[in-house]
Design an enzyme around this catalytic site. Structure first.
Site, PDB file in Angstrom:
ATOM      1  N   LYS A  44      39.905  39.980  45.725  1.00 57.11           N
ATOM      2  CA  LYS A  44      38.821  39.677  46.670  1.00 57.11           C
ATOM      3  C   LYS A  44      39.513  39.308  47.982  1.00 57.11           C
ATOM      4  O   LYS A  44      39.770  38.129  48.264  1.00 57.11           O
ATOM      5  CB  LYS A  44      37.957  38.533  46.111  1.00 57.11           C
ATOM      6  CG  LYS A  44      36.624  38.370  46.841  1.00 57.11           C
ATOM      7  CD  LYS A  44      35.731  37.409  46.079  1.00 57.11           C
ATOM      8  CE  LYS A  44      34.555  36.936  46.909  1.00 57.11           C
ATOM      9  NZ  LYS A  44      33.633  37.972  47.344  1.00 57.11           N
TER      10      LYS A  44
HETATM   11  N1  PMP Z   1      31.187  43.127  44.627  1.00 57.86           N
HETATM   12  C1  PMP Z   1      31.509  42.699  45.864  1.00 57.86           C
HETATM   13  C2  PMP Z   1      32.061  43.663  46.842  1.00 57.86           C
HETATM   14  C3  PMP Z   1      31.327  41.350  46.214  1.00 57.86           C
HETATM   15  O1  PMP Z   1      31.642  40.909  47.437  1.00 57.86           O
HETATM   16  C4  PMP Z   1      30.777  40.456  45.266  1.00 57.86           C
HETATM   17  C5  PMP Z   1      30.530  39.021  45.639  1.00 57.86           C
HETATM   18  N2  PMP Z   1      31.680  38.235  45.477  1.00 57.86           N
HETATM   19  C6  PMP Z   1      30.460  40.946  43.984  1.00 57.86           C
HETATM   20  C7  PMP Z   1      30.685  42.280  43.712  1.00 57.86           C
HETATM   21  C8  PMP Z   1      29.944  40.026  42.927  1.00 57.86           C
HETATM   22  O2  PMP Z   1      30.980  39.178  42.492  1.00 57.86           O
HETATM   23  P1  PMP Z   1      30.682  37.729  41.921  1.00 57.86           P
HETATM   24  O3  PMP Z   1      29.602  37.872  40.933  1.00 57.86           O
HETATM   25  O4  PMP Z   1      31.968  37.290  41.305  1.00 57.86           O
HETATM   26  O5  PMP Z   1      30.272  36.884  43.075  1.00 57.86           O
END
Ligand code: PMP
Length: 305
Positions: free
Chosen positions: A157
């Protein structure tokens, strides 16, 4: 909404908002060399609790590891700091944003500039709008593709990855949609600008696999477990674009977006009332869990202290 909280944890100390600043020559500002998390705290009968804090911080460290970014603090120190940020700002339900980035030093791309770490928290309502959770949203297929697996690693991320998300989100907004969904370079469904995708077909929940250039979302993981506990079959499999037009129900998930139903794709309405029957069941399980209204067998809620 208060998006400028009084205090931010910056480089090991709680500091007033105005003092949590970095230099314009920080590597991350120029090259996107940051890794971050988005985490929610919820009000529960036991007070504010943070959902899957440990897993989020583990993912932060994994993202830093991919980019050889040494973390100057231990996982437990970052977890305690997250709780402290919520406490000192007197917040309840809120959104936490830990970020680690290459600070000042060399200007070369491979420079080993020391990692700086900051953690902010603020009140952030439903990401796709207050009505979205009940009424659903209109999405479009983006003309932008997601990054190929051998270009930018989507398991990280990382700040730089979000340039792709910004293009997808801005295009959708410009065209009058709430959110855009991207395909992979191979033309299969990947994810939304900031959410993972689920569709319901004949009572079975389907979601693209980790190899479809997606972030390994923690809400996605939570929803898969909750659905299986509900007796709903879940399949991780590649989806073609037209399946999004033909499915019975569709929803997007993410820490910020929570569980948001989709009511149309490329202006083609999905059948049924909002939220769909299975989407509604998943939403209820999800909100009951994160708001401490149902048992938490995995120990995913952590008290703020
Ligand atoms: N895909 C992307 C590109 C994101 O930015 C997010 C948000 N963090 C998610 C999926 C969902 O991830 P999470 O459930 O861990 O927040």
């Amino acid at each position: 909404m208060n998006q400028t909280p009084a205090f931010i944890w910056y480089q090991g100390k709680i500091r007033p908002w105005a003092e949590a600043t970095t230099h314009v020559m920080a590597h991350a500002l120029h090259y996107g060399s940051s890794v971050f998390e988005g985490i929610r705290a919820y009000d529960t009968p036991k007070g504010p609790m943070i959902f899957r804090l440990h897993d989020h911080i583990k993912r932060l460290f994994a993202s830093a590891h991919i980019y050889d970014m040494p973390m100057p603090y231990a996982i437990d120190e970052i977890k305690s700091a997250c709780k402290e940020v919520i406490r000192v700002n007197g917040l309840g339900a809120s959104y936490l944003r830990p970020i680690a980035y290459r600070g000042v030093g060399g200007f070369g791309l491979g420079a080993d500039n020391p990692t700086e770490v900051a953690i902010a928290a603020w009140v952030w309502g439903p990401y796709l709008g207050a009505a979205a959770i009940k009424e659903g949203i209109d999405v479009c297929m983006s003309s932008w593709q997601r990054v190929a697996p051998n270009t930018l690693p989507t398991a990280a991320k990382a700040g730089g990855n979000y340039l792709s998300s910004i293009l997808i989100a801005r295009e959708a907004k410009r065209l009058g949609f709430h959110e855009g969904i991207a395909l992979t370079v191979g033309g299969l469904v990947s994810e939304g600008a900031g959410e993972n995708v689920f569709v319901v077909i004949d009572g079975v929940l389907h979601t693209p696999p980790l190899s479809a250039s997606i972030l390994h979302g923690l809400t996605r993981d939570t929803v898969m477990r909750l659905a299986r506990e509900e007796g709903i079959e879940v399949k991780e499999m590649n989806l073609t674009r037209e399946l999004l037009y033909l499915c019975d129900e569709m929803f997007l998930v993410g820490t910020a977006a929570e569980v948001t139903p989709v009511r149309s794709v490329d202006r083609k309405p999905l059948p049924g009332a909002m939220p769909g029957v299975i989407t509604g069941r998943i939403q209820k399980r999800f909100f009951d869990l994160v708001q401490g209204q149902s048992p938490d067998p995995c120990g995913w809620l952590e008290a703020v202290g």
